[in-house]
Write an enzyme that holds these catalytic residues in place. Sequence first.
Site, PDB file in Angstrom:
ATOM      1  N   GLY A  54       0.833  -1.194  -0.058  1.00 24.12           N
ATOM      2  CA  GLY A  54      -0.104   0.071  -0.073  1.00 24.12           C
ATOM      3  C   GLY A  54       1.100   1.147  -0.180  1.00 24.12           C
ATOM      4  N   ALA A  55       0.649   2.214  -0.719  1.00 25.38           N
ATOM      5  CA  ALA A  55       1.495   3.186  -1.175  1.00 25.38           C
ATOM      6  C   ALA A  55       1.938   4.206   0.073  1.00 25.38           C
ATOM      7  CB  ALA A  55       1.016   4.247  -2.542  1.00 25.38           C
ATOM      8  N   ARG A  88       9.839  -1.032  -5.063  1.00 21.46           N
ATOM      9  CA  ARG A  88       8.557  -1.015  -5.520  1.00 21.46           C
ATOM     10  C   ARG A  88       8.369   0.248  -6.268  1.00 21.46           C
ATOM     11  NH1 ARG A  88       3.857  -3.429  -2.961  1.00 21.46           N
ATOM     12  NH2 ARG A  88       3.303  -3.537  -5.017  1.00 21.46           N
ATOM     13  N   GLN A 201      -5.634  -8.842  -2.459  1.00 23.96           N
ATOM     14  CA  GLN A 201      -5.637  -7.734  -1.465  1.00 23.96           C
ATOM     15  C   GLN A 201      -7.040  -7.586  -0.891  1.00 23.96           C
ATOM     16  OE1 GLN A 201      -3.794  -7.415  -4.398  1.00 23.96           O
ATOM     17  NE2 GLN A 201      -1.988  -6.406  -3.779  1.00 23.96           N
ATOM     18  N   ASP A 242      -1.327   4.714  -6.400  1.00 23.70           N
ATOM     19  CA  ASP A 242      -0.123   4.781  -6.107  1.00 23.70           C
ATOM     20  C   ASP A 242       0.746   5.718  -6.640  1.00 23.70           C
ATOM     21  OD1 ASP A 242      -1.112   1.784  -6.066  1.00 23.70           O
ATOM     22  OD2 ASP A 242       0.841   1.634  -4.872  1.00 23.70           O
ATOM     23  N   ASN A 252      -2.815   2.957 -10.278  1.00 19.75           N
ATOM     24  CA  ASN A 252      -3.063   1.833  -9.120  1.00 19.75           C
ATOM     25  C   ASN A 252      -3.517   0.729  -9.640  1.00 19.75           C
ATOM     26  OD1 ASN A 252      -4.434   2.251  -6.330  1.00 19.75           O
ATOM     27  ND2 ASN A 252      -6.332   1.355  -7.307  1.00 19.75           N
TER      28      ASN A 252
END
Length: 339
Positions: A54-55, A88, A201, A242, A252
């Site tokens: 998760g960003a 990431r 998720q 994101d 995203n």
Amino acid sequence: MNIQGRHFTAIWYDPKTDGVRYIDQTKLPWELVIREMTTFADGIRAIRDMEVRGAPLIGVTAALAMYIGVKEGEQSPAEMAVLLNATRPTAVNLAYATDQMLRICGTEKLSAGLASRFLQRALELREEEITRCRMIGEQGLSLISEIAERKGGEPVNILTHCNAGWLATVDYGTALAPVYLAHDSGIPVHVWVDETRPRNQGAKLTTYELTQHGVPNTLIVDNAGGLLMQQGKVDLVLVGADRITANGDVVNKVGTYLKALAASDNQVPFYVAAPPSTFDQQTATGRDVPIEERSKNEVLFTDDHGSSIAPEGTPVHNPGFDITPARLVTGYLDGTILA
Ligand code: MRU
């Protein structure tokens, strides 16, 4: 937010042990495993292996990992930032956080004083994300209230993709913050949760979060959302991001774009919730954002220990994110005013 009635955040600092603790999200929903990050390498691994994801959360994790790295004294903050940013590549929150940390040290040598300033800044970044998510919740609450009024007491049906709840931030979440605030203030809400293949998720984390907090939710396969919109069963789509580029494109979790297309075709409002750390004014459009290519095993197997779902040797392409053009976005919830 709560797990079995007890308040948790996704990551926290324990001053008694000078330790950083976080929930290992690869173990949810089956086991609540709390891990300690004791080395910089632990921080890199936690982000890379998606124990934290998760960003906004990976940004905060990176900041705390840099504090630990400064204490270790083996690498310069600039070297650490390069390693972290590579774990990431799509979520800009990572580069935002490492950049914020680098700003406080300049060319200063590693020292105990520097470590304490790194800790202070990392904890500030953590608090900033919590505060902003709460504000996103308040901003989105008015949106949900308006729909609830129109529906005269019927539940507001919200569709979400991936997990943009408190597990993906530190507390409250982005897309789910308005849902929690609406539920807590007595507005009837119901969430359609996309399972979010391949890592699921939605199925593993969003259903868990919502159920633990008592929010009614229903799990759907990723391809069901369009039909539900055609049937009038979705009042609002709420997703996280994101990265949001200068022109408003939203990068995203892969699958978001198709939901935006279906929402546009069915006149369902499509809102994107994200804190300032997700807005990237340096990148012109979504097409300029590096899209993370993930392991083929995520597609070939049901999950890490799961069974194969394709013939051995099947070629796989597994982009982790997609690009929703700004024209498909009804508005952005960034915790300030509705855009
Ligand atoms: O690959 P993940 O699980 O890190 O992807 C997460 C998402 O795509 C979220 O929607 C995004 O980070 C926003 S989180 C508030």
